[in-house]
Design a protein around this motif. Structure first.
Motif, PDB file in Angstrom:
ATOM      1  N   VAL A  53      16.238   4.958  23.699  1.00  0.00           N
ATOM      2  CA  VAL A  53      15.864   4.859  25.101  1.00  0.00           C
ATOM      3  C   VAL A  53      15.657   3.622  25.400  1.00  0.00           C
ATOM      4  CG1 VAL A  53      14.279   5.567  26.739  1.00  0.00           C
ATOM      5  CG2 VAL A  53      15.282   7.174  25.016  1.00  0.00           C
ATOM      6  N   HIS A  54      14.746   2.518  24.639  1.00  0.00           N
ATOM      7  CA  HIS A  54      14.295   1.372  25.034  1.00  0.00           C
ATOM      8  C   HIS A  54      15.165   0.359  24.084  1.00  0.00           C
ATOM      9  CE1 HIS A  54      11.313   3.550  27.225  1.00  0.00           C
ATOM     10  NE2 HIS A  54      11.032   4.109  26.078  1.00  0.00           N
ATOM     11  N   GLY A  55      15.850   0.568  23.147  1.00  0.00           N
ATOM     12  CA  GLY A  55      16.581  -0.489  22.314  1.00  0.00           C
ATOM     13  C   GLY A  55      15.467  -1.197  21.228  1.00  0.00           C
ATOM     14  N   LYS A  56      15.797  -2.156  20.964  1.00  0.00           N
ATOM     15  CA  LYS A  56      15.085  -3.037  19.931  1.00  0.00           C
ATOM     16  C   LYS A  56      14.510  -4.378  20.531  1.00  0.00           C
ATOM     17  CE  LYS A  56      17.935  -1.666  16.038  1.00  0.00           C
ATOM     18  NZ  LYS A  56      18.673  -1.814  14.881  1.00  0.00           N
ATOM     19  N   VAL A  57      13.348  -4.714  20.037  1.00  0.00           N
ATOM     20  CA  VAL A  57      12.930  -5.991  20.501  1.00  0.00           C
ATOM     21  C   VAL A  57      13.069  -7.114  19.556  1.00  0.00           C
ATOM     22  CG1 VAL A  57      10.526  -7.292  20.527  1.00  0.00           C
ATOM     23  CG2 VAL A  57      10.604  -5.214  21.384  1.00  0.00           C
ATOM     24  N   PRO A  58      14.112  -7.992  20.117  1.00  0.00           N
ATOM     25  CA  PRO A  58      14.648  -9.052  18.876  1.00  0.00           C
ATOM     26  C   PRO A  58      13.532  -9.766  18.257  1.00  0.00           C
ATOM     27  CG  PRO A  58      15.386  -9.185  21.419  1.00  0.00           C
ATOM     28  CD  PRO A  58      14.338  -8.309  21.344  1.00  0.00           C
ATOM     29  N   GLY A  59      13.889  -9.568  16.929  1.00  0.00           N
ATOM     30  CA  GLY A  59      12.840 -10.108  15.973  1.00  0.00           C
ATOM     31  C   GLY A  59      11.467  -9.658  15.547  1.00  0.00           C
ATOM     32  N   GLY A  60      11.675  -8.432  16.409  1.00  0.00           N
ATOM     33  CA  GLY A  60      10.024  -7.577  16.382  1.00  0.00           C
ATOM     34  C   GLY A  60      10.147  -6.429  15.172  1.00  0.00           C
ATOM     35  N   GLU A  61       9.051  -6.164  14.777  1.00  0.00           N
ATOM     36  CA  GLU A  61       9.090  -5.137  13.713  1.00  0.00           C
ATOM     37  C   GLU A  61       7.596  -4.446  13.483  1.00  0.00           C
ATOM     38  OE1 GLU A  61      10.448  -5.666   9.526  1.00  0.00           O
ATOM     39  OE2 GLU A  61      11.021  -7.677  10.128  1.00  0.00           O
ATOM     40  N   LEU A  62       7.689  -3.317  13.409  1.00  0.00           N
ATOM     41  CA  LEU A  62       6.353  -2.367  13.140  1.00  0.00           C
ATOM     42  C   LEU A  62       5.919  -2.378  11.792  1.00  0.00           C
ATOM     43  CD1 LEU A  62       4.160  -0.454  14.449  1.00  0.00           C
ATOM     44  CD2 LEU A  62       5.800   1.329  13.952  1.00  0.00           C
ATOM     45  N   LEU A  63       4.715  -2.450  11.707  1.00  0.00           N
ATOM     46  CA  LEU A  63       3.944  -2.257  10.314  1.00  0.00           C
ATOM     47  C   LEU A  63       2.772  -1.535  10.332  1.00  0.00           C
ATOM     48  CD1 LEU A  63       4.001  -3.247   7.219  1.00  0.00           C
ATOM     49  CD2 LEU A  63       2.272  -5.037   8.052  1.00  0.00           C
ATOM     50  N   VAL A  64       2.826  -0.343   9.495  1.00  0.00           N
ATOM     51  CA  VAL A  64       1.616   0.303   9.466  1.00  0.00           C
ATOM     52  C   VAL A  64       0.714   0.180   8.181  1.00  0.00           C
ATOM     53  CG1 VAL A  64       0.803   2.790   9.768  1.00  0.00           C
ATOM     54  CG2 VAL A  64       2.973   2.088  10.667  1.00  0.00           C
ATOM     55  N   LEU A  65      -0.551  -0.103   8.572  1.00  0.00           N
ATOM     56  CA  LEU A  65      -1.465  -0.204   7.291  1.00  0.00           C
ATOM     57  C   LEU A  65      -2.435   1.213   7.271  1.00  0.00           C
ATOM     58  CD1 LEU A  65      -3.036  -3.636   8.272  1.00  0.00           C
ATOM     59  CD2 LEU A  65      -0.972  -3.089   7.120  1.00  0.00           C
ATOM     60  N   GLY A  66      -2.325   1.393   5.828  1.00  0.00           N
ATOM     61  CA  GLY A  66      -3.315   2.737   5.630  1.00  0.00           C
ATOM     62  C   GLY A  66      -4.914   1.858   5.231  1.00  0.00           C
ATOM     63  N   LEU A  67      -5.736   2.456   5.403  1.00  0.00           N
ATOM     64  CA  LEU A  67      -7.173   1.983   5.077  1.00  0.00           C
ATOM     65  C   LEU A  67      -7.880   3.101   4.520  1.00  0.00           C
ATOM     66  CD1 LEU A  67      -6.432  -0.218   7.555  1.00  0.00           C
ATOM     67  CD2 LEU A  67      -8.417  -1.108   7.272  1.00  0.00           C
ATOM     68  N   GLY A  68      -8.941   2.892   4.145  1.00  0.00           N
ATOM     69  CA  GLY A  68      -9.878   4.194   3.968  1.00  0.00           C
ATOM     70  C   GLY A  68      -9.503   4.853   2.590  1.00  0.00           C
ATOM     71  N   ARG A  69      -9.447   6.048   2.661  1.00  0.00           N
ATOM     72  CA  ARG A  69      -8.861   6.893   1.414  1.00  0.00           C
ATOM     73  C   ARG A  69      -7.277   6.706   1.490  1.00  0.00           C
ATOM     74  NH1 ARG A  69     -13.139   7.170  -1.167  1.00  0.00           N
ATOM     75  NH2 ARG A  69     -14.879   8.437  -0.289  1.00  0.00           N
ATOM     76  N   LEU A  70      -6.715   6.753   2.362  1.00  0.00           N
ATOM     77  CA  LEU A  70      -5.124   6.581   2.165  1.00  0.00           C
ATOM     78  C   LEU A  70      -4.862   5.081   1.457  1.00  0.00           C
ATOM     79  CD1 LEU A  70      -2.414   7.275   2.764  1.00  0.00           C
ATOM     80  CD2 LEU A  70      -2.659   6.352   5.048  1.00  0.00           C
ATOM     81  N   GLY A  71      -5.624   4.060   2.092  1.00  0.00           N
ATOM     82  CA  GLY A  71      -5.384   2.824   1.664  1.00  0.00           C
ATOM     83  C   GLY A  71      -5.788   2.495   0.069  1.00  0.00           C
ATOM     84  N   GLY A  72      -6.658   3.015  -0.217  1.00  0.00           N
ATOM     85  CA  GLY A  72      -7.293   3.274  -1.619  1.00  0.00           C
ATOM     86  C   GLY A  72      -6.717   4.285  -2.581  1.00  0.00           C
ATOM     87  N   GLY A  73      -5.512   5.167  -1.993  1.00  0.00           N
ATOM     88  CA  GLY A  73      -5.188   5.912  -2.824  1.00  0.00           C
ATOM     89  C   GLY A  73      -6.040   7.139  -3.320  1.00  0.00           C
TER      90      GLY A  73
END
Length: 309
Positions: A53-73
């Protein structure tokens, strides 16, 4: 399909936990891997739909961080997912699709859709509950932040407890180069921006406040998580020692989980080995008991005599 597969995996791990056929810490790590895999699939699917629908943002990327219990496995069956969304690229850029959006709005809406995909109620319940309050400025901040702005916030405005949380942060969705960029940011912040002159007092003060406000134990009881000498106390000790030593010994930042943080401190002779052995033994025992009780929805409060030698 993702929901069904996650449900099957979580059920199988629950059985292994209850029957004692698998170590509780291994189950916690496996639950974290299941959540990370589900998140990766949903991010890819959401992104593909969004791009149509919206295409891509040139040079743009998404990063998702896990913190807490998820980040610490260290997820349990009752854990929610602590997530922070970052993006890279020019914030003034615009996507190239039929319905273009500015980069910040584009990635903010994309993040919202990922959260919805994880937490939307269905007949079987939500896939995961999601908590995004650990983002910069908490509930008052934008859902998504440019990675450069995230680093600036962590350097200039973050509280000590936010640096403690960053110790348990790791990338759980995003490209390999962007994950490496985040690890570099994490390392720079935790080696250069921690207020070590007031670190001990700030960590102690926060821990005492948490115990007063969150412990559910009454006389004759022990709160596995918030009680004196319990899970949170051990985690705070590991965080304090790691932040204290990070500027001189950056290797202590290698891992995002409590046990390996403690073991790294011991291997560098930064904390006595016998102290780490005692703490990790207690931590494993508390976490195992907590995990069993979580699966049975029994809470974290037990008789205070249970762990008395």
């Amino acid at each position: 399909r993702v929901r069904r597969r996650v449900g099957e995996k979580r059920f199988a791990l629950g059985v292994q936990l209850l029957t004692g056929s698998r170590d509780p810490m291994e189950v916690a790590e496996a639950l974290s891997r299941v959540a990370e895999a589900a998140l990766s699939v949903l991010v890819d699917a959401t992104l593909a739909e969004f791009e149509r629908v919206h295409g891509k943002v040139p040079g743009g990327e998404l990063l998702v961080l896990g913190l807490g219990r998820l980040g610490g496995g260290a997820l349990t069956h009752a854990s929610d997912l602590d997530l922070v969304f970052l993006f890279t690229g020019d914030h003034a850029a615009e996507s190239d699709g039929a319905r273009p959006l500015g980069a910040t709005l584009y990635f903010n809406r994309l993040g919202q859709r990922v959260v919805a995909a994880l937490s939307v109620p269905t007949a079987e319940g939500a896939l995961y509950e999601v908590d995004v309050r650990l983002r910069p400025s908490g509930k008052g901040g934008m859902l998504i932040t440019r990675i450069e702005a995230f680093e600036e916030y962590q350097r200039q405005e973050a509280w000590t407890w936010e640096h403690q949380a960053l110790l348990h942060a790791r990338a759980v969705a995003g490209s390999t180069p962007l994950r490496a960029e985040f690890e570099a940011v994490r390392s720079r912040v935790l080696t250069e921006a921690v207020r070590r002159d007031s670190l001990r007092e700030e960590v102690r003060s926060m821990r005492e406040r948490m115990r007063r406000e969150l412990s559910k134990a009454r006389e004759g009881e022990f709160d596995l998580k918030q009680g004196a000498g319990g899970i949170a106390d051990i985690e705070f000790l590991a965080q304090y020692w790691t932040l204290r030593e990070a500027a001189k010994q950056p290797i202590v930042l290698m891992f995002s989980d409590t046990i390996r943080q403690l073991e790294t401190l011991a291997s560098g002779d930064l904390v006595p080995q016998h102290t780490v052995d005692q703490l990790t033994s207690a931590y494993r025992a508390y976490r195992a008991r907590s995990h069993h009780r979580s699966l049975r929805e029994e809470g974290t409060v037990i008789a205070d005599s249970e762990f008395v030698a």
